[in-house]
Scaffold this active site. Sequence first.
Site, PDB file in Angstrom:
ATOM      1  N   SER A 106       0.797  -1.225   0.031  1.00  0.00           N
ATOM      2  CA  SER A 106      -0.016   0.160   0.023  1.00  0.00           C
ATOM      3  C   SER A 106       0.868   1.230   0.017  1.00  0.00           C
ATOM      4  O   SER A 106       1.573   1.253  -1.074  1.00  0.00           O
ATOM      5  CB  SER A 106      -0.904  -0.036   1.194  1.00  0.00           C
ATOM      6  OG  SER A 106      -1.929   1.065   1.041  1.00  0.00           O
ATOM      7  N   ASP A 245      -2.626   6.561  -3.587  1.00  0.00           N
ATOM      8  CA  ASP A 245      -1.474   5.928  -2.876  1.00  0.00           C
ATOM      9  C   ASP A 245      -1.129   4.846  -3.956  1.00  0.00           C
ATOM     10  O   ASP A 245      -1.415   4.577  -4.850  1.00  0.00           O
ATOM     11  CB  ASP A 245      -1.534   5.216  -1.432  1.00  0.00           C
ATOM     12  CG  ASP A 245      -2.747   4.110  -1.511  1.00  0.00           C
ATOM     13  OD1 ASP A 245      -3.510   4.228  -2.418  1.00  0.00           O
ATOM     14  OD2 ASP A 245      -2.765   3.562  -0.625  1.00  0.00           O
ATOM     15  N   ASP A 249      -5.866   2.099  -3.388  1.00  0.00           N
ATOM     16  CA  ASP A 249      -7.063   2.294  -2.514  1.00  0.00           C
ATOM     17  C   ASP A 249      -7.597   3.533  -1.639  1.00  0.00           C
ATOM     18  O   ASP A 249      -8.524   3.715  -1.041  1.00  0.00           O
ATOM     19  CB  ASP A 249      -7.587   0.934  -1.699  1.00  0.00           C
ATOM     20  CG  ASP A 249      -6.133   1.045  -0.744  1.00  0.00           C
ATOM     21  OD1 ASP A 249      -5.411   1.831  -0.671  1.00  0.00           O
ATOM     22  OD2 ASP A 249      -6.137  -0.023   0.208  1.00  0.00           O
TER      23      ASP A 249
END
Length: 451
Positions: A106, A245, A249
């Site tokens: 992430s 990012d 998400d």
Amino acid sequence: MNRKYFGTDGVRGKVGEAPITPDFVMRLGNAAGRVLAQDSSGKGERPSVLIGKDTRISGYMLESALEAGLSAAGVDVLLLGPMPTPGVAYLTRALRSQAGIVISASHNPFEDNGIKFFSASGSKLPDEIELAIEAELEKPLCTMPSAQLGKARRINDAAGRYIEFCKSTFPSELDLRGTKIVLDCANGATYHVAPPVFHELGAEVVALGNQPDGLNINLGCGSTKPQLLQQMVKAHQADLGIALDGDGDRVMMADASGRLYDGDQLIYAIAKFRHEQSVLKGGVVGTLMTNLSMEHALARLGIPFSRAKVGDRYVLEMMQEKGWQLGAENSGHLLCLDKHSTGDGIISALQVLHALRVSGKSLDAYTEELVLYPQFLLNVPIVKGFDFRASAAVQAAQREAERALEGTGRVLLRPSGTEPVLRVMVEGKSEENVRHWAEALAVVVREAASL
């Protein structure tokens, strides 16, 4: 339920250190494959699993390891290549696969990576499936007879499918012509899908962070480093800025002046618009960190609001319990369950743009009544096992701070899940008061925790 490997968002860590090593990831793929094969037994078909990844250089290695483990377990593998996390969730549903796997850490730096799973419905795996995978990990790696090994193939049109899905969440009778957008893709998984989405809807797009090299994901860009976006919006005299990012998400936005809007402000804009259009189902779920002013602003509109624990997993769980469609973390993770089964930065930004196009207002004008209260957060080191709830001194200090804020502020004490600190957060209308009471509480906690 205690998990040995799975956290709140899959398995994550530093590449080369347990558990993010090629051998473990191959075993993880094999264990997951065996669980999926058991669930599919009796259906007469070999299960299939999608694998997508972000742009980290370690993705190649981990993709190959997962592929080997799954194939050995008799599971077919569909390789998507670089694909945003929500894109994998969508394609898992669209291609009727038994599961989807995302290789991503992430918003973390490139040295980290992780493995997270989606169910066939495009949502996070149920607890019982994660626990079943962990149980299989304790067993030796299994290789099926050659005739039963899984096959692997690439889905060459994966990006195009996901682009069309994102566009379908924006009304067909509207377009973005005349809107200039600066779009920061964080050198991550959205680099090749986000610009076409906004461009094909008619916007003039200035793309940033769309040149990944395996090492520059989230580096000085994206939703966790939005300063570049703010500068470029002003430099290009754009109407809006959108920062995603590394795995796509999360989203932050900036208005024409470069002012930044976080997840609280963006979900407020979406909820306000749906309320005005009489299409809002239920209310909004936030977290313990959601700004109090957002709760107050929703109340003025008559929109219900509830707080979940920090983490999009808990936001989603509460939304499902209540049957609500909107939820968000202030970090920029927005959930619009009528549009997608998981958080999606591109789709969330499109919902905000929908509201702005119909209202004819700019982002700052549309949310002008929402002025975030100052928040002051201190991380106070504590001894292991310290329970702030059992400390009379800490409880008394918290009550005193809450009385002083007179209902115009909020005090939150929350132990960290990853380090021995107690997070002391105070928010309210007065920045001076907020800082004073946060520091006063921190002193009491330090003294109590050292006893």
